[in-house]
Enzyme design. Structure first.
Site, PDB file in Angstrom:
ATOM      1  N   CYS A 168      91.072  56.203  54.071  1.00 47.34           N
ATOM      2  CA  CYS A 168      92.416  55.805  54.488  1.00 47.34           C
ATOM      3  C   CYS A 168      92.365  54.660  55.495  1.00 47.34           C
ATOM      4  O   CYS A 168      93.305  53.875  55.593  1.00 47.34           O
ATOM      5  CB  CYS A 168      93.182  56.995  55.051  1.00 47.34           C
ATOM      6  N   HIS A 215      93.784  60.628  60.430  1.00 47.14           N
ATOM      7  CA  HIS A 215      94.227  59.938  59.214  1.00 47.14           C
ATOM      8  C   HIS A 215      94.925  58.637  59.596  1.00 47.14           C
ATOM      9  O   HIS A 215      95.583  58.544  60.628  1.00 47.14           O
ATOM     10  CB  HIS A 215      95.197  60.843  58.438  1.00 47.14           C
TER      11      HIS A 215
END
Length: 903
Positions: free
Chosen positions: A454, A739
């Site tokens: 990510c 994330h």
């Protein structure tokens, strides 16, 4: 009397004499006449009507029959016996064959004369059987039209019960066998009129008995889906379409497209023949049904059929645009076929050579409807050239021919394309197992998470949303030496043009991953961004040097690289000795500025003591880049402190700093350590300003990296004229975990720059459109707004802004004003794709459609034997955007059963 009349009509007497005598015979019908005389006169009248030598004889037959049937009806009923009717229909009459329309006309006239007589019912019983037999013999259009007229006037002659259904089916078959022998306009009109009378008969039957509709439509599909090449069904079947209730479209198309018994070859034949129906004059709703079937096939992902049919029929549909009587329906189908065929320019390029001639014809034909039609056609042309830019040799003449006509906006074009794509069609025709995996409503493409990638995805989406950089990358003519840039160019091309909802950037990840990054582990996105830009810069510099002279070439001689021209700036650091006031100044390049968290007062006054400055190009963390005071107080959010803004942090970076104590400066002029003042200023501003907020610091005591969770106010504009382009967010407590996701903004603004005078007006103006901002979360892309960007940390404290990219806004030029022009006309905001890129995307789009179709067929087969439960569509856990869990990124008989239809 019959003998006299027969001799008279065949004699050579003057016509006036004949007419006078015939009048006496007709008037005598009012008097009493014997049964024998009546029967003889009926037989003579029938002979004159059916095989009279001329119009006078046939007229005499009509007059005599009507007069004597009116006054002697019972005798006439006994004349029209079952045997006589059967003889006419099965054997004909004299030289007349049994299929001669004159026989049906004669019987029709006889029934009119018996309209209120019980004898009609006896004749009707005979005709019920004979009508079905005649239909099974495939009569031609003239005879069938006469039969339709008879049955319309005398519905009691219509076959009953089950034979009525069979009659309707046979009538469909009969229409499919019609052939048009006409070569002149008058003959063509008569043929069309005959066909319409037959189809109107079927409409009447369907209305009176709805149970006959479905079997009739089954027969239509059986005919048009036949792969028997020995016979081609007539396009006269198109006349039936206008009589099918439009409210049945959904259920009929669903039944047809989801029927596993319908083979692809049959569906292709059926669809091609329905498209041929566009040639039928005055055929209402043919375009509606064709488009509905195209959408239905897209919804169940039968893309192979759509591709084959489009390429087979696109030129035929285009040719129908030349004929005013059918052009409107043809344009509707052409528009849908072209706008939905988005994986390749092949279909569009088949009709491109004919467009200029059609435009010229529409301008000059003088028809009142041609101008409005031309505007619609021009809109379609612009949409397709936008979708498949990069072919100036093909489009130059077309653009010249329509240069004075209105052009839709880029937003309108994108909306048309997004709504028309096969992968965006509503799949209400399909079951829950057949849900499409096409692009979201945003039209943007996600990036599949390859396993804790990510950090890369968020950076790449931010770079893609840097419009000028993206366009420059896509415009590059690259050779074999630009390996990484070539992969970035391919990646950007896929993000812009793939039909996949999300693209897997495997090759780019392998080429761009820093060697010290462990595959499968979470990494720092700012470190990755800096490494990526440095690699691209060094690669281009090397290629330029190799392309130059054999002798060593200095960097300044080969010009700036793309990275330098887009992201490169220069800082000047000056140190002034407070003793002798000598100044030492040094310039250095930068591609990003690292901003430290400091007290709010830092933005307003000079600082002394320990430095709080972050490094230039200096990484995402520093054990000495943040003062002890500020770092310790910023490891957790403090609601009592005033929220810092990015503007404050910028001012703090550029604020003068007193070097004293252990930080004293060695002055070369004084030869000793002296108190000094250090100041930093930007001497060359980049096109895109990258700001990294120093959120991660190293805790030497605990030997861990900690995250500063302080909220930072993100302005839409900093130090005018910079406007926010994208923000990379980090969700979590450490750079090694959590994330990354990003927000990106379309470059088009809602307000002109000259109308903005304050920062508040800027934010209010640019936040007007809820569709200007996008949230990129690996595979998922959704619409959002700037308010969400600003409020995310207050709602989810672990989600904080980390990397921000601002775009320089030139005065007087609205965002996104750059574009590619041909002959001075702006063709598209995006550069034309090079052939190599277009070929790669076309190939992958075809592969994607094949994958979708195969998956859909597999799931449909599984659904027939198993039932599954699904998470409801639109299910929302109401969690923050930041998530990097295990699933993060993800990455055809027709109308077979009546029970499928809901009336």
């Amino acid at each position: 009397m019959d003998k006299i009349l027969e001799a008279l009509v065949s004699s050579s007497h003057p016509l006036a004499v004949k007419k006078a005598i015939v009048k006496k015979v007709v008037e005598a019908a009012e008097k009493e006449v014997t049964e024998e005389q009546c029967q003889a006169l009926y037989a003579l009248a029938a002979r004159l009507i059916l095989v009279g030598e001329d119009a006078f004889q046939r007229q005499v037959g009509q007059q005599v029959q009507e007069a004597y049937a009116r006054y002697h009806r019972d005798e006439f009923a006994r004349f029209l016996t079952k045997e006589f009717v059967l003889s006419l229909l099965q054997q004909g009459y004299g030289p007349l064959e049994r299929r001669d329309p004159a026989i049906v006309d004669f019987l029709h006239g006889c029934l009119r004369l018996l309209i209120s007589c019980p004898a009609v019912l006896e004749v009707a019983a005979t005709l019920q059987t004979e009508v079905l037999r005649v239909a099974c013999e495939r009569p031609d259009a003239p005879l069938c039209a006469r039969l339709a007229a008879l049955l319309s006037d005398f519905p009691q002659c219509m076959p009953r019960d089950k034979t009525k259904v069979l009659f309707c089916q046979q009538l469909v078959r009969t229409i499919s066998s019609f052939q048009c022998p006409a070569s002149r306009d008058r003959e063509l009109r008569e043929y069309v009129s005959q066909v319409n009378r037959v189809s109107a008969l079927l409409q009447g039957v369907w209305k009176a008995d709805p149970a006959t509709l479905l079997p009739s439509l089954q027969e239509v599909f059986a005919v048009i889906s036949s792969t028997d090449s020995s016979s081609e069904p007539s396009i006269a079947l198109a006349s039936l379409v206008q009589h099918i209730p439009l409210q049945m479209i959904t259920v009929l198309i669903k039944s047809l497209t989801t029927d596993q018994n319908v083979r692809d070859a049959s569906m292709i034949q059926a669809l091609c023949r329905m498209i041929d129906w566009l040639s039928w004059p005055l055929a209402n709703h043919v375009d509606t049904w064709v488009i509905a079937l195209l959408k239905g096939l897209a919804a169940v992902q039968k893309f192979t059929i759509l591709i084959d049919v489009t390429l087979l029929k696109i030129e035929l549909v285009f040719n129908r645009l030349w004929y005013p009587i059918v052009r409107q329906g043809a344009l509707a189908v052409l528009s849908h076929m072209l706008l939905s065929f988005q994986h390749s320019p092949e279909a569009f390029h088949l009709v491109v050579p004919h467009m200029v001639l059609l435009v010229q014809s529409l301008r000059s034909d003088g028809l009142p409807t041609s101008h409005a039609f031309l505007l619609q056609f021009t809109e379609l042309i612009h949409c397709m050239m936008y979708q498949y830019s990069g072919f100036p040799d093909l489009y130059d003449n077309i653009l010249e021919s329509i240069k004075d006509l209105p052009k839709p906006s880029e937003e309108q074009i994108k909306l048309f394309l997004n709504q028309s794509a096969w992968t965006s069609q509503s799949n209400s025709f399909a079951s829950g197992l057949l849900r499409l995996t096409g692009k979201s409503e945003t039209g943007k493409t996600g990036l599949i998470n390859l396993g804790n990638t990510c950090y890369m995805n968020s950076v790449l989406q931010s770079l893609f949303m840097a419009t000028d950089f993206r366009r420059r990358v896509l415009s590059l003519q690259l050779n074999g030496g630009s390996a990484l840039m070539k992969k970035l160019q391919l990646l950007f091309a896929f993000l812009a043009h793939t039909q996949r909802a999300a693209y897997a950037p495997r090759h780019f990840f392998e080429a761009s991953r820093p060697p010290w990054f462990t595959t499968g582990s979470q990494q720092d996105c700012s470190e990755y961004l800096r490494f990526l830009l440095d690699r691209l810069h060094e690669e281009e510099k090397t290629v330029k040097a190799l392309q130059g002279k054999p002798s060593p070439v200095r960097a300044e001689e080969v010009g700036p690289t793309l990275v330098e021209s887009m992201f490169g700036g220069r800082l000047s650091t000056g140190i002034c000795c407070l003793q002798c006031h000598s100044v030492s100044e040094k310039e250095e390049p930068f591609t990003d500025l690292s901003l430290a968290f400091c007290p709010s007062a830092a933005a307003e006054e000079p600082f002394s003591g320990q430095a709080c400055h972050g490094p230039v190009n200096g990484g995402s963390e520093s054990s000495e880049g943040v003062s002890k005071e500020s770092s310790s107080s910023s490891l957790a959010p403090d609601s009592e402190r005033t929220t810092l803004s990015v503007t404050d942090m910028m001012k703090y970076l550029l604020a003068p700093e007193i070097l004293d104590g252990e930080n004293r400066y060695f002055c070369e002029c004084c030869g000793t350590l002296q108190r000094a003042e250090r100041a930093v200023r930007v001497v060359a501003a980049p096109e895109y300003l990258i700001l990294t907020l120093l959120r991660f610091s190293y805790d030497a005591a605990q030997h861990v990296r900690r995250k500063i969770l302080d909220n930072a106010h993100i302005p839409l504009e900093v130090e005018i004229p910079y406007v926010l382009s994208s923000v990379v967010m980090h969700s979590g407590m450490s750079s090694e975990s959590g994330h990354y996701y990003s927000y990106g903004r379309n470059p088009s603004g809602s307000c002109p720059p000259q109308s903005i005078s304050t920062a508040q007006e800027v934010e209010g103006c640019l936040d007007q459109s809820s569709r200007d901002w996008f949230l990129f979360n690996d595979s998922r892309v959704t619409f959002t707004n700037f308010q969400s960007v600003q409020n995310i940390t207050s709602r989810f404290p672990k989600d904080t802004a980390y990397v921000l990219i601002y775009r320089k806004q030139e005065t007087g030029r609205p965002p996104g004003a750059n574009g590619i022009s041909i002959n001075g006309l702006r063709l598209s905001g995006e550069p034309p794709l090079q052939k190599e890129l277009m070929d790669a995307i076309t190939k992958d789009n075809k592969l994607f459609l094949q994958e979708q179709e195969l998956n859909a067929r597999t799931r449909a087969l599984q659904a027939a034997t198993a039932s599954c439960s699904f998470r409801p569509n639109g299910y929302d856990d109401n969690e923050p955007p930041g998530s990097c869990g295990p699933s993060g990124g993800g990455g055809g008989g027709g109308f077979n059963t009546v029970s499928r239809l809901v009336f």
